[in-house]
Design a protein around this motif. Sequence first.
Motif, mmCIF file in Angstrom:
data_model
loop_
_atom_site.group_PDB
_atom_site.id
_atom_site.type_symbol
_atom_site.label_atom_id
_atom_site.label_comp_id
_atom_site.label_asym_id
_atom_site.label_seq_id
_atom_site.Cartn_x
_atom_site.Cartn_y
_atom_site.Cartn_z
ATOM 1 N N ALA A 1 1.153 -1.201 -0.013
ATOM 2 C CA ALA A 1 -0.003 0.047 -0.283
ATOM 3 C C ALA A 1 1.365 1.052 -0.165
ATOM 4 N N ASP A 2 0.818 2.433 -0.687
ATOM 5 C CA ASP A 2 0.933 3.557 -1.383
ATOM 6 C C ASP A 2 -0.148 4.663 -0.806
ATOM 7 N N GLY A 3 0.031 5.164 0.158
ATOM 8 C CA GLY A 3 -0.950 6.465 0.069
ATOM 9 C C GLY A 3 -2.371 6.010 -0.478
ATOM 10 N N VAL B 1 -2.051 -2.530 -3.126
ATOM 11 C CA VAL B 1 -2.245 -4.183 -3.973
ATOM 12 C C VAL B 1 -1.857 -5.580 -3.451
ATOM 13 N N ALA B 2 -2.651 -6.455 -4.089
ATOM 14 C CA ALA B 2 -2.708 -7.706 -3.017
ATOM 15 C C ALA B 2 -2.514 -8.870 -4.051
ATOM 16 N N VAL C 1 -9.357 -23.456 -8.373
ATOM 17 C CA VAL C 1 -7.713 -22.618 -7.788
ATOM 18 C C VAL C 1 -7.246 -21.677 -8.948
ATOM 19 N N ASN C 2 -6.978 -20.452 -8.469
ATOM 20 C CA ASN C 2 -6.702 -19.359 -9.215
ATOM 21 C C ASN C 2 -5.701 -18.290 -8.939
ATOM 22 N N ASP C 3 -5.362 -17.663 -9.419
ATOM 23 C CA ASP C 3 -3.846 -16.846 -8.563
ATOM 24 C C ASP C 3 -5.038 -15.140 -9.064
ATOM 25 N N PHE C 4 -4.780 -14.495 -7.945
ATOM 26 C CA PHE C 4 -5.550 -13.131 -8.618
ATOM 27 C C PHE C 4 -4.432 -12.035 -8.257
ATOM 28 N N CYS C 5 -4.713 -11.238 -8.758
ATOM 29 C CA CYS C 5 -3.683 -9.944 -8.349
ATOM 30 C C CYS C 5 -5.155 -8.983 -8.186
ATOM 31 N N PHE C 6 -4.833 -7.709 -7.179
ATOM 32 C CA PHE C 6 -6.084 -6.863 -6.962
ATOM 33 C C PHE C 6 -5.014 -5.672 -6.839
ATOM 34 N N VAL C 7 -6.018 -4.464 -7.230
ATOM 35 C CA VAL C 7 -5.058 -3.138 -7.530
ATOM 36 C C VAL C 7 -6.445 -2.353 -6.673
ATOM 37 N N PHE C 8 -5.586 -1.923 -5.941
ATOM 38 C CA PHE C 8 -7.258 -0.626 -5.659
ATOM 39 C C PHE C 8 -7.096 0.620 -5.192
#
Length: 91
Positions: A32-34, A38-39, A54-61
Amino acid sequence: MVGRAVIVRFFAEDFPRLFARDLDVTLHHLHADGEWGVAEATVAATLANGNHYVNDFCFVFELHDGLIHRVREYTDTARGHRMVFGEVPQR
């Protein structure tokens, strides 16, 4: 999905119909930055059709005033499709 009502409906109604049981989310990395975060995670579950998922994810908040404003989700959609439907999507 856009809008609070649509997202709430997805998690309250659609998500449990697809991921029927044994849901497990393993968080691998967080940054996290400001106003950004990202997770990276792996999601595993038993699907309603009995298949294992089963699957990999990338979440951008993206945050505004301390609240989630936008989330972008990245995953291997072809892999997910095979686990849900048992076939490779046609082009």
